[in-house]
Structures are given as C-alpha cells and as structure tokens.
Design a protein around this motif. Sequence first.
Motif, short mmCIF file in Angstrom:
data_model
loop_
_atom_site.label_atom_id
_atom_site.label_comp_id
_atom_site.label_asym_id
_atom_site.label_seq_id
_atom_site.Cartn_x
_atom_site.Cartn_y
_atom_site.Cartn_z
N GLN A 128 47.21 -63.79 41.59
CA GLN A 128 47.50 -63.92 42.93
C GLN A 128 46.85 -63.12 43.42
O GLN A 128 46.76 -63.64 45.09
CB GLN A 128 48.43 -64.60 42.39
N PHE A 129 47.14 -61.52 43.60
CA PHE A 129 47.18 -60.57 44.63
C PHE A 129 45.98 -60.91 45.10
O PHE A 129 45.61 -60.34 45.85
CB PHE A 129 47.55 -59.05 43.76
N SER A 130 45.21 -60.82 43.58
CA SER A 130 43.13 -61.32 44.36
C SER A 130 42.77 -62.69 44.94
O SER A 130 41.91 -61.57 45.80
CB SER A 130 42.93 -60.63 42.75
N THR A 131 43.36 -63.10 44.18
CA THR A 131 43.14 -64.01 45.35
C THR A 131 43.41 -64.32 47.19
O THR A 131 42.80 -65.07 47.68
CB THR A 131 43.24 -65.35 44.13
N TYR A 132 45.58 -64.15 47.07
CA TYR A 132 45.55 -64.97 47.64
C TYR A 132 46.34 -63.79 48.76
O TYR A 132 47.12 -63.71 49.54
CB TYR A 132 46.72 -65.58 47.59
N PRO A 149 43.26 -47.33 49.85
CA PRO A 149 44.74 -46.91 48.57
C PRO A 149 45.70 -47.35 48.95
O PRO A 149 46.85 -48.33 48.76
CB PRO A 149 44.93 -45.55 49.25
N ASP A 150 45.88 -48.21 50.10
CA ASP A 150 47.22 -48.40 50.99
C ASP A 150 47.23 -49.89 50.08
O ASP A 150 48.58 -50.62 50.08
CB ASP A 150 47.45 -49.11 52.51
N LYS A 151 46.43 -50.79 49.88
CA LYS A 151 46.30 -51.79 49.35
C LYS A 151 46.93 -51.49 47.93
O LYS A 151 47.43 -52.37 47.64
CB LYS A 151 45.27 -52.68 49.24
N VAL A 152 45.72 -50.73 47.56
CA VAL A 152 46.22 -50.55 45.85
C VAL A 152 48.04 -50.04 45.38
O VAL A 152 48.41 -50.65 45.05
CB VAL A 152 45.62 -49.36 45.65
N ALA A 153 47.84 -49.41 46.53
CA ALA A 153 49.82 -49.32 46.11
C ALA A 153 50.90 -50.20 46.11
O ALA A 153 51.76 -50.28 45.76
CB ALA A 153 50.32 -48.30 47.58
N LEU A 154 50.30 -51.83 46.77
CA LEU A 154 50.82 -52.57 46.66
C LEU A 154 50.87 -53.15 45.49
O LEU A 154 52.03 -54.40 44.97
CB LEU A 154 50.04 -53.68 47.40
N ARG A 155 50.07 -52.81 44.75
CA ARG A 155 50.14 -53.04 43.46
C ARG A 155 51.88 -52.78 42.44
O ARG A 155 51.99 -52.99 41.43
CB ARG A 155 48.98 -52.97 42.04
N SER A 156 52.28 -51.76 43.30
CA SER A 156 53.53 -51.46 42.52
C SER A 156 54.58 -52.36 42.71
O SER A 156 55.33 -52.70 41.08
CB SER A 156 54.40 -50.18 43.61
N ALA A 193 50.88 -61.81 51.11
CA ALA A 193 52.19 -62.43 50.87
C ALA A 193 52.85 -63.28 50.08
O ALA A 193 54.20 -62.82 50.09
CB ALA A 193 51.39 -63.33 52.08
N PRO A 194 52.00 -64.26 49.34
CA PRO A 194 52.63 -64.49 47.58
C PRO A 194 53.60 -63.79 46.98
O PRO A 194 54.91 -63.55 46.43
CB PRO A 194 51.53 -65.27 46.93
N ILE A 195 52.92 -62.29 47.19
CA ILE A 195 53.82 -60.95 45.95
C ILE A 195 54.60 -60.71 47.10
O ILE A 195 55.46 -60.62 46.37
CB ILE A 195 52.50 -60.11 46.07
N ARG A 196 54.63 -60.51 48.10
CA ARG A 196 55.80 -60.26 48.68
C ARG A 196 56.80 -61.69 49.22
O ARG A 196 58.32 -61.13 48.81
CB ARG A 196 55.22 -59.90 50.68
N GLN A 197 56.57 -62.63 49.35
CA GLN A 197 58.18 -63.42 49.19
C GLN A 197 58.51 -63.78 47.78
O GLN A 197 60.01 -64.01 47.90
CB GLN A 197 57.32 -65.18 49.55
N ALA A 198 58.15 -63.70 46.50
CA ALA A 198 58.19 -64.03 45.34
C ALA A 198 59.62 -61.93 45.15
O ALA A 198 60.17 -62.41 44.37
CB ALA A 198 56.77 -63.37 44.26
#
Length: 251
Positions: free
Chosen positions: A187-191, A73-80, A194-199
Amino acid sequence: MSAKPWPEGTGCRILQEVDSTNAEAQRLAPTLSGPEWILAHRQTTGRGRRGRPWANPVGNFTATLVMQPGETPDKVALRSFVASLALFDAFVAATGRVALFALKWPNDVLLNGGKVAGILLESAGAGGTLSHFCIGIGVNLVAAPSRSDVDESAITPVDLQSETGARVTPEEFLDLLAPAFADWEAQFSTYGFAPIRQAWLNRAAKIGEVITARTGKESVVGTFETIDDTGALVLKTASGRRVISAAEVFF
C-alpha cells in the motif's frame, strides 16, 4: 491462528544467538539482493531507542527486517508506521481480539494500555541515499521487563501471554508479521503515506487527549490532534499548535 503465505521475494534466517539482530542485519546488508527478516532466539547486546538495553528473555520476539529502499531518507523513515500497522495486524491474528491493542506515537504498540512491542529504526548511507534500512522489532510474547527496570514515567511493560492467554512462539509470530508487513508495504509503495497515515490514526492511542512530548530540550504538553503528512506529532497547546518531529511521548 492462521498465517498468510510468506511474502514472495523476502528472505528469512533464524539464529539461535546473536549480539543484536540490527547489528547482524547491517553486517549482512551488502550481501543481500532483497528484503530479509533476521530472527534471533537470544540477543547478547540488544538495544532499544537512545541506546538503551533491550531485555530479551527466551520466548520473546526479536527480529529485524533489512531492506534496500530507493527513496529519500525522510520517506524511508515513514516505514515505522508501516511496521506499527503490521504489528497491530499480527497481534490481532494471534489473539482474535482487536480492541485490546493501540498504537503509540512514534512506534510502540500497546496492549491493555501497557507496552507490548517497540520498533527501532537504523540506516546507513551517504549523500542523501541509503544503502540499507533496518527495522528492528521487539515483542514481549511471554515475559515483560519489571516496572523497576524502566523509567518511572514510562508506560508499564506487559506481555502477550499474561494479558491475553495467547501462547505464540517467535517463529509463529514472524509468520504472522512478515505477510502483514508486506501487505502494508505494498500500500505504501503504491499509494504513498496517506492511507498509512489514516490507518495508523484509526488505531492510535490518546487521540484527543492531553499528552506530554519530551524532545530532549523541552517537554511540551498539549492535546494530541493528529500526525501530519510527514509523520510528525501535532499538539494543540496553550501557546498554539505545535508540530513535533521527534520526541518521546508520555501519557
């Protein structure tokens, strides 16, 4: 305004009226074999965060993406953050203008400093495993709530058409949003995050400025430094560095 192809393997259904797209997504989730977008032209009981009503005048955008994720659940929530980036890209595609938009932690989009879109996350499951996950998205395409209808300390609502002159239908906006989400999701599923956070940080409002985070128990005032690798807000306060995982932010 040109849309990319609809993402392969993602379903879509468009409803004239529903109680709430998130509620409909939860009802449909057990019957779905893959991700699906649900768009409604009218909601009768739409809601925002903390159960607040969400006004949805005809012509505005209300949709939910329902997914069956396999992560914790914690990783899923990062999809916000994935959804925020997709919204940003959809707005830029609709208007051709980048500088007007910014992302507000945890999951709003700003246009000329006013709130033009919000995201509501809901999930279901047991034993640390989610059976499905819903990302509800509301966008003020043609109308915004009046200032008197929101909290006096909240950011002023705005709508896309009044602020930019861009007239976009809900279906047209979904055709921009769905491919943008699929690109960031890949991107999120592959990497990972980290790249989502920076973007997200590259598009964030008020980095380096003093903001207030209200957690329900306290109000924390500090300089917005960053978000950490869990998506939590990091503030530099008079009493030291504070990491806040859930709050409402005020400027």
